[in-house]
Design a protein around this motif. Structure first.
Motif, PDB file in Angstrom:
ATOM      1  N   ASP A  46      54.396  50.101  59.743  1.00 48.84           N
ATOM      2  CA  ASP A  46      53.963  48.859  59.510  1.00 48.84           C
ATOM      3  C   ASP A  46      54.570  47.781  60.595  1.00 48.84           C
ATOM      4  OD1 ASP A  46      53.484  46.276  57.575  1.00 48.84           O
ATOM      5  OD2 ASP A  46      55.636  45.962  57.824  1.00 48.84           O
ATOM      6  N   GLY A  50      52.030  45.799  63.084  1.00 47.05           N
ATOM      7  CA  GLY A  50      52.197  44.240  63.709  1.00 47.05           C
ATOM      8  C   GLY A  50      52.280  44.107  65.068  1.00 47.05           C
ATOM      9  N   THR A  75      49.972  36.335  64.989  1.00 51.57           N
ATOM     10  CA  THR A  75      50.873  37.058  63.978  1.00 51.57           C
ATOM     11  C   THR A  75      52.223  36.945  63.952  1.00 51.57           C
ATOM     12  OG1 THR A  75      49.100  38.687  64.327  1.00 51.57           O
ATOM     13  CG2 THR A  75      51.293  39.602  63.506  1.00 51.57           C
ATOM     14  N   ALA A  77      54.709  37.888  61.544  1.00 47.85           N
ATOM     15  CA  ALA A  77      55.267  39.188  60.892  1.00 47.85           C
ATOM     16  C   ALA A  77      54.562  40.169  60.813  1.00 47.85           C
ATOM     17  CB  ALA A  77      55.758  38.665  59.426  1.00 47.85           C
ATOM     18  N   SER A  78      55.055  41.266  60.125  1.00 44.23           N
ATOM     19  CA  SER A  78      54.433  42.708  60.204  1.00 44.23           C
ATOM     20  C   SER A  78      53.409  42.449  58.760  1.00 44.23           C
ATOM     21  CB  SER A  78      55.063  43.941  59.941  1.00 44.23           C
ATOM     22  OG  SER A  78      55.979  43.907  59.180  1.00 44.23           O
ATOM     23  N   GLU A  80      53.030  43.962  56.103  1.00 45.95           N
ATOM     24  CA  GLU A  80      53.531  44.142  54.716  1.00 45.95           C
ATOM     25  C   GLU A  80      54.952  43.561  54.523  1.00 45.95           C
ATOM     26  OE1 GLU A  80      52.287  45.873  52.266  1.00 45.95           O
ATOM     27  OE2 GLU A  80      50.443  46.174  53.408  1.00 45.95           O
ATOM     28  N   ARG A  81      55.291  42.469  55.914  1.00 45.81           N
ATOM     29  CA  ARG A  81      56.499  41.805  55.735  1.00 45.81           C
ATOM     30  C   ARG A  81      57.662  42.538  55.796  1.00 45.81           C
ATOM     31  NH1 ARG A  81      54.220  37.132  57.514  1.00 45.81           N
ATOM     32  NH2 ARG A  81      52.517  36.084  56.299  1.00 45.81           N
ATOM     33  N   TYR A  83      59.253  43.648  58.713  1.00 50.87           N
ATOM     34  CA  TYR A  83      59.581  42.944  59.539  1.00 50.87           C
ATOM     35  C   TYR A  83      59.096  41.488  59.728  1.00 50.87           C
ATOM     36  CZ  TYR A  83      60.373  47.652  61.178  1.00 50.87           C
ATOM     37  OH  TYR A  83      61.036  49.040  61.316  1.00 50.87           O
ATOM     38  N   THR A  84      60.287  40.739  59.768  1.00 53.15           N
ATOM     39  CA  THR A  84      59.827  39.279  59.323  1.00 53.15           C
ATOM     40  C   THR A  84      59.590  38.314  60.755  1.00 53.15           C
ATOM     41  OG1 THR A  84      62.131  38.727  59.168  1.00 53.15           O
ATOM     42  CG2 THR A  84      60.896  39.560  57.072  1.00 53.15           C
ATOM     43  N   THR A  85      60.099  38.930  61.953  1.00 48.14           N
ATOM     44  CA  THR A  85      59.863  38.054  63.007  1.00 48.14           C
ATOM     45  C   THR A  85      59.167  39.089  64.185  1.00 48.14           C
ATOM     46  OG1 THR A  85      62.049  37.189  62.624  1.00 48.14           O
ATOM     47  CG2 THR A  85      61.156  37.039  64.736  1.00 48.14           C
ATOM     48  N   CYS A  98      64.100  42.148  61.738  1.00 47.24           N
ATOM     49  CA  CYS A  98      64.339  42.248  60.146  1.00 47.24           C
ATOM     50  C   CYS A  98      65.737  42.084  59.956  1.00 47.24           C
ATOM     51  CB  CYS A  98      63.540  43.370  59.527  1.00 47.24           C
ATOM     52  SG  CYS A  98      64.573  44.908  60.069  1.00 47.24           S
TER      53      CYS A  98
END
Length: 108
Positions: A46, A50, A75, A77-78, A80-81, A83-85, A98
């Motif tokens: 994931d 991203g 983009t 975030a990845s 599937e979220r 990794y949020t940054t 993350c």
């Protein structure tokens, strides 16, 4: 009526239950590490997806403007979220973050 010396067999003996629990424990001990490895591989995939998406966006931006601009990065975030940054730190250097792991760096 039951004869006084006849034995009733209703249920499982303690040995049978212990053997069943032991077998389930062995199967769980084998399955759990494989499951955690699978989850780890899916999280890494994931994050990689991203980063590749962000790198593609930045390369298209460079093709159009001859420079890497923060506003070209759509983009955040990845997929599937996990990794949020995802953000551009400096030209050609992305950061992925993350909540549970330290930041990972990737150069394009």
């Amino acid at each position: 009526m039951h004869p006084p010396n006849a034995r009733r067999s209703a249920g499982f003996t303690l040995i049978e239950v212990l053997i069943a629990v032991a077998i389930i424990g062995i199967l769980a001990a084998i399955a759990y590490p494989r499951y955690t490895a699978y989850v780890e591989r899916s999280r890494l995939a994931d994050g990689h997806a991203g980063l590749m998406q962000a790198a593609g966006e930045m390369e298209r931006c460079y093709t159009a403007y001859y420079s890497y601009k923060e506003e070209c990065l759509k983009t955040k975030a990845s997929p599937e979220r996990v990794y949020t940054t995802i953000k551009l730190v400096e030209k050609g250097l992305f950061v992925v973050g993350c909540g549970i792991r330290p930041l990972s760096w990737a150069r394009i």
